[in-house]
Motif scaffolding. Sequence first.
Motif: not given
Lengths: 389, 389
Positions: A313-318, B28-30, B315-316, B386-387
């Motif tokens: 879904g889009k709500a939680f991109p992570g 981006p996700a961690a 970082a996070f 991610a970063n």
Amino acid sequence: MKKIIIYIILVLLYYSCHKEASDNIPCPAAQPEKTIILNELKHPWSICFLDETDVLITEKDGNLIRADLNKKTRTIIEGFPADLADSIRVKDFRDNSGIFEVIKHPDFKSNRLIYISYAAQNNTGTTTKIIRAKLENDKLNEIQPIFIAEPFSADLFHYGGGMTFGKDGKLYFTIGERLYNERDEPPLPIAQDLSDKRGKIYRLNSDGSVPEDNPDFGSNAQAGIYALGIRAAQGITVNPANGSIWFSEHGSTQGDELNLLQKGANYGWPIKTSGKYRNPEYQAPPMEGTAFTEPVHYWLQTIAPTGLVFYTGKAFPGWNGDIILSGLSRGSLWRIHLEENQVISVEELFVNDRVRSRKVALSPNGKLYILTDEKNGKLVEIRNAANNN
Amino acid sequence: MKKIIIYIILVLLYYSCHKEASDNIPCPAAQPEKTIILNELKHPWSICFLDETDVLITEKDGNLIRADLNKKTRTIIEGFPADLADSIRVKDFRDNSGIFEVIKHPDFKSNRLIYISYAAQNNTGTTTKIIRAKLENDKLNEIQPIFIAEPFSADLFHYGGGMTFGKDGKLYFTIGERLYNERDEPPLPIAQDLSDKRGKIYRLNSDGSVPEDNPDFGSNAQAGIYALGIRAAQGITVNPANGSIWFSEHGSTQGDELNLLQKGANYGWPIKTSGKYRNPEYQAPPMEGTAFTEPVHYWLQTIAPTGLVFYTGKAFPGWNGDIILSGLSRGSLWRIHLEENQVISVEELFVNDRVRSRKVALSPNGKLYILTDEKNGKLVEIRNAANNN
């Protein structure tokens, strides 16, 4: 004068541009929150989205219903098979029987076919049954049996009944071994016995026939078996990124698992378990030389895992690509991050707001829902307060 | 012509502005990943940052050392007290003794004072001892005892030794109850006995004297007690957002906890536990009428929690304000998200790369580190792939 004005405008534009970029709100952490969409569902088990707000819901202890998520109206679908084991009449609080999963055929829009799993009964007892029917005018028409997991027995547990279509267009479903305690295992345990329908995962064509490329377990094996060694599995889902199929499984004492479905695999129950037996004296036959498939993940504590879905879904991109999985015991909800079929992190969500839950589902537009396993059961939407989606 | 050119420039600027905003890479996700900074540390227990790359590290089974994280050089700090119980000589694999925590005085830059907890020994046995000393020329000078948790005993367990300065400038530390099995509890359990120094959390002035605003437990109570009912707690840390103090605690059989430190609180051991006793026959005295403080969170499975810290690094960004907590048993690492002192979610990180860990720490610039509890122990930095921070 004009030049100065233009210069000022350009400078202002430049800084407003860069101010906009540098003042970007940093990535807010996910703030999942629950909203009740429907309640008074009698231990709901499954939800099938005909479209974004037009759904079918099975009530384990009630009916197959159709609901409008906007108008909040609901209709009982007529014509449910008469052999439904009515779990309300049974006095055992541990009774697992009732209506389980409802899914639609991949071409539902044209063929109107839906598939339902439930506990069917006869004079001998109950077992897991799968039918398909055409949904027309809120009625089940042209009901066809797809699979019956004989024998019918007095056991009230571990029917399985989880179903999904794979990307290959085949129907995959789980049938539990039906026992409550290992002391009732025969010498060759049910889930290991290929001539016994119980304790298996199946792969069939959508008409119930056996695909030619199914695993060959020999002439003694029941038709359609895809994997064996299953104790009690309800949640089964496809990873849309790559078509792999994943299922959850209840251990006996602890030993709850997340598994990757593989053709012909033996998931080991009861020879192998990630937990312990209910019956401490139980000794499984060694079955030396058998190749067993380990779970991708198991929990040290009891979570009683049920439904699961890959979040897109889009709500939680992570959370994109993560598994969201629900549990009955202690009502936990989990987010599992994988990389290349390996579990990297496991997060329990809503630790402060647990509720026994049976299903996790995504609507066609990617909204995240759970079904709670309660007498006053609820369809709950999970939104992200951090971005209002 | 000039007007057209200016107009084109303005339009281009406008779109470049909005293109920049709309093309922002979504959050981006961690992606936490580990980098070994130091190894060959002998069961390291604590790290104290004198500055970003100049650190003190205690080796439970070795020395107090000073290390340069860039040059990777290390120096043994001279002058360690001679009464250190040398756990290497002890043959019990469960031996908890050795050097525990090292922290600096809030005004270290001017007074050079550091505080060390360790297992001290005499002819009778061992106990937890806290000293302070001036760190000058890589030597401990002017060593002063701050606290000794008599009695010295033959027990080798549950020394506690976690220490932190509060925002109030006071020294807070944990002393475990020292027993391995509940069958050794006296009729009034150690952690409940205010006349016994063990099983308590203390609050002292930085010179070892007792603050006037400490809780008043009566004239029979040992001086400096701030809370009681503690079995075995090692991790203690301040929430920089509000000054609250949090500590982790080992249960007996399961029952591992995260607690919020409150003045005068009784955390209940062994009357109350979130798990079970090692000795199934143990019966704690009921102590009716006693107000016990519940943990904010406990685990159903054993994690053996050790160090913890509130994350404030760059970082996070999604982890800001969360607790990062390490464990020994199964080597798990946890991220705990709280809202108003209530646990909302609990995530296990590095499920695929567990390692027994003793400490979680942040450098002055917010880099995240853990210390692993191994013979070839490591200082590990956790960065965000991610970063690249």
